[in-house]
Design a protein around this motif. Structure first.
Motif, PDB file in Angstrom:
ATOM      1  N   ASP B   8       0.874  -1.182   0.000  1.00 28.87           N
ATOM      2  CA  ASP B   8       0.000   0.000   0.000  1.00 28.87           C
ATOM      3  C   ASP B   8       0.902   1.220   0.000  1.00 28.87           C
ATOM      4  OD1 ASP B   8      -3.230   0.382   1.222  1.00 28.87           O
ATOM      5  OD2 ASP B   8      -1.933   2.120   0.906  1.00 28.87           O
ATOM      6  N   ALA B  10       0.225   4.058   1.331  1.00 29.49           N
ATOM      7  CA  ALA B  10       0.058   4.815   2.576  1.00 29.49           C
ATOM      8  C   ALA B  10       0.641   4.042   3.751  1.00 29.49           C
ATOM      9  CB  ALA B  10      -1.416   5.101   2.818  1.00 29.49           C
ATOM     10  N   PHE B  12       0.271   4.603   6.787  1.00 28.60           N
ATOM     11  CA  PHE B  12      -0.769   4.382   7.786  1.00 28.60           C
ATOM     12  C   PHE B  12      -1.541   3.098   7.501  1.00 28.60           C
ATOM     13  CE2 PHE B  12      -5.316   4.720   8.616  1.00 28.60           C
ATOM     14  CZ  PHE B  12      -5.306   4.795   9.991  1.00 28.60           C
ATOM     15  N   MET B  13      -1.883   2.889   6.226  1.00 32.40           N
ATOM     16  CA  MET B  13      -2.670   1.712   5.857  1.00 32.40           C
ATOM     17  C   MET B  13      -1.855   0.428   6.053  1.00 32.40           C
ATOM     18  SD  MET B  13      -5.612   0.891   5.256  1.00 32.40           S
ATOM     19  CE  MET B  13      -6.703   2.249   5.203  1.00 32.40           C
ATOM     20  N   MET B  15       0.431  -0.014   8.216  1.00 33.20           N
ATOM     21  CA  MET B  15       0.485  -0.252   9.659  1.00 33.20           C
ATOM     22  C   MET B  15      -0.812  -0.891  10.162  1.00 33.20           C
ATOM     23  SD  MET B  15       0.753   2.527  12.678  1.00 33.20           S
ATOM     24  CE  MET B  15      -1.022   2.651  12.735  1.00 33.20           C
ATOM     25  N   MET B  16      -1.961  -0.398   9.678  1.00 33.31           N
ATOM     26  CA  MET B  16      -3.243  -0.940  10.131  1.00 33.31           C
ATOM     27  C   MET B  16      -3.405  -2.405   9.709  1.00 33.31           C
ATOM     28  SD  MET B  16      -4.610   1.497  11.788  1.00 33.31           S
ATOM     29  CE  MET B  16      -6.353   1.230  12.035  1.00 33.31           C
ATOM     30  N   THR B  55      -4.404   2.011  -6.340  1.00 34.57           N
ATOM     31  CA  THR B  55      -3.888   3.328  -6.709  1.00 34.57           C
ATOM     32  C   THR B  55      -2.557   3.563  -5.994  1.00 34.57           C
ATOM     33  OG1 THR B  55      -6.169   4.077  -6.834  1.00 34.57           O
ATOM     34  CG2 THR B  55      -4.475   5.773  -6.865  1.00 34.57           C
ATOM     35  N   ALA B  82      -9.614   1.543  -2.219  1.00 36.97           N
ATOM     36  CA  ALA B  82     -10.743   2.459  -2.001  1.00 36.97           C
ATOM     37  C   ALA B  82     -11.609   2.560  -3.248  1.00 36.97           C
ATOM     38  CB  ALA B  82     -10.223   3.836  -1.610  1.00 36.97           C
ATOM     39  N   MET B  83     -11.120   1.984  -4.362  1.00 33.44           N
ATOM     40  CA  MET B  83     -11.864   2.057  -5.622  1.00 33.44           C
ATOM     41  C   MET B  83     -12.718   0.810  -5.758  1.00 33.44           C
ATOM     42  SD  MET B  83     -10.583   4.744  -7.272  1.00 33.44           S
ATOM     43  CE  MET B  83     -10.795   4.375  -8.980  1.00 33.44           C
ATOM     44  N   GLY B  84     -14.004   0.932  -5.430  1.00 30.97           N
ATOM     45  CA  GLY B  84     -14.829  -0.280  -5.375  1.00 30.97           C
ATOM     46  C   GLY B  84     -15.712  -0.518  -6.579  1.00 30.97           C
ATOM     47  N   GLN B  85     -15.561   0.286  -7.641  1.00 32.88           N
ATOM     48  CA  GLN B  85     -16.507   0.105  -8.749  1.00 32.88           C
ATOM     49  C   GLN B  85     -16.284  -1.226  -9.445  1.00 32.88           C
ATOM     50  OE1 GLN B  85     -14.151   2.520  -8.694  1.00 32.88           O
ATOM     51  NE2 GLN B  85     -13.902   3.455 -10.688  1.00 32.88           N
ATOM     52  N   LYS B 103     -11.926  -0.423   0.841  1.00 32.44           N
ATOM     53  CA  LYS B 103     -11.644   0.427   1.999  1.00 32.44           C
ATOM     54  C   LYS B 103     -12.763   1.454   2.155  1.00 32.44           C
ATOM     55  CE  LYS B 103      -6.653   0.566   1.102  1.00 32.44           C
ATOM     56  NZ  LYS B 103      -5.666   1.447   0.456  1.00 32.44           N
ATOM     57  N   PRO B 104     -13.139   1.825   3.354  1.00 34.41           N
ATOM     58  CA  PRO B 104     -12.611   1.333   4.628  1.00 34.41           C
ATOM     59  C   PRO B 104     -13.162  -0.060   4.936  1.00 34.41           C
ATOM     60  CG  PRO B 104     -14.401   2.890   5.007  1.00 34.41           C
ATOM     61  CD  PRO B 104     -14.196   2.835   3.532  1.00 34.41           C
TER      62      PRO B 104
END
Lengths: 156, 120
Positions: B8, B10, B12-13, B15-16, B55, B82-85, B103-104
């Motif tokens: 990822d 990010a 932060f992501m 780490m989560m 992305t 985050a792109m769910g289409q 996401k989320p």
């Protein structure tokens, strides 16, 4: 700009803020911003929009809001203003734009986004040629987000 | 213990996701912040499963899935975007991803998808 091209951003913001921060956002009245404009808060997250909608979205967030958002995203953990909390905020913006793209897809428009760029500074001034629609958003009393949308429907 | 590579852009992501997996009996053996690094780390670490953002700068997640599947057609990869289409989900699955998490997400969704992919 046609309201039907703004609604997907608002729906996505509402959806993601509710899910991630657990509070319904309160939208102030959108207005058209003249450029150049300067940003009152320290962080500016820039995400490009490509495909059948073209342009960019710039999201302005202050340090305190950044800390509050990151803390909430980490289950209430105390956090500092640093690269990790900025990454959390940038991810929140990424989720909002990703979900906006999904809403555009449900209107039959194929939209993609770029990965976010985060700028930090005082009174960052933005000059751009496109029209900017600004939507200030309050999330509870402690988080303030200003979304600046400048995207256009790409001519077929 | 199953080995996981987390991809990822990010921090932060990463780490989560790492936190969710480490707390639930998985071992995160590596991280990557773009598609190129993901391919390198996959070759180096040979994880049992990869979580892959879409992305990302330099090389996006779908291109990285295709490259990893060429290295190892049995590679197990979960998209996490985050792109769910629908079109994005179809692209990812056609590229060879096993599942798609939007996401989320809740920790349970990640654990369920990882366990299911590992069992297949």
């Amino acid at each position: 700009m046609d309201v039907k091209y703004i609604n997907p951003f608002l729906l996505a913001t509402s959806d993601i803020v509710n899910q991630v921060l657990g509070v319904a956002p309160v939208f102030e009245k959108p207005f058209i911003k003249t450029t150049p404009y300067s940003n009152a808060e320290e962080l500016l997250v820039i995400i490009g929009v490509t495909g059948e909608m073209n342009g960019k979205v710039l999201i302005n967030i202050g340090k305190e809001s950044c800390i509050n958002i990151a803390s909430q995203m980490m289950g209430g953990m105390p956090v500092e203003f640093n690269e990790l909390s900025k990454s959390a905020v940038s991810e929140l913006c990424n989720m909002i734009l990703g979900t906006s793209a999904t809403h555009f897809a449900s209107q039959g428009m194929s939209v993609n986004i770029t990965s976010p760029t985060v700028l930090e500074g005082h009174n960052i001034t933005v000059s751009q040629k496109e029209q900017v629609i600004c939507i200030p958003i309050n999330v509870g009393n402690e988080i303030k987000i200003t979304v600046n949308i400048s995207t256009e429907r790409k001519a077929a | 213990m199953s080995k996981v590579l987390v991809v990822d852009d990010a921090g932060f992501m990463r780490m989560m996701i790492k936190d969710i997996l480490n707390k639930n009996g998985f071992e995160v053996v590596g991280e990557a912040e773009n598609g190129h690094k993901a391919i390198e780390k996959f070759q180096e670490l040979r994880p049992d499963i990869v979580t892959m953002d879409i992305t990302m700068p330099e090389l996006d997640g779908i291109a990285a899935v295709k490259a990893i599947k060429q290295i190892d057609p049995a590679a197990r990869i979960l998209m996490c975007s985050a792109m769910g289409q629908q079109a994005m989900v179809i692209d990812a699955i056609q590229a060879g991803a096993k599942d798609f998490i939007v996401k989320p997400f809740k920790p349970e969704r990640v654990l369920e998808a990882v366990s299911k992919a590992l069992a297949s």
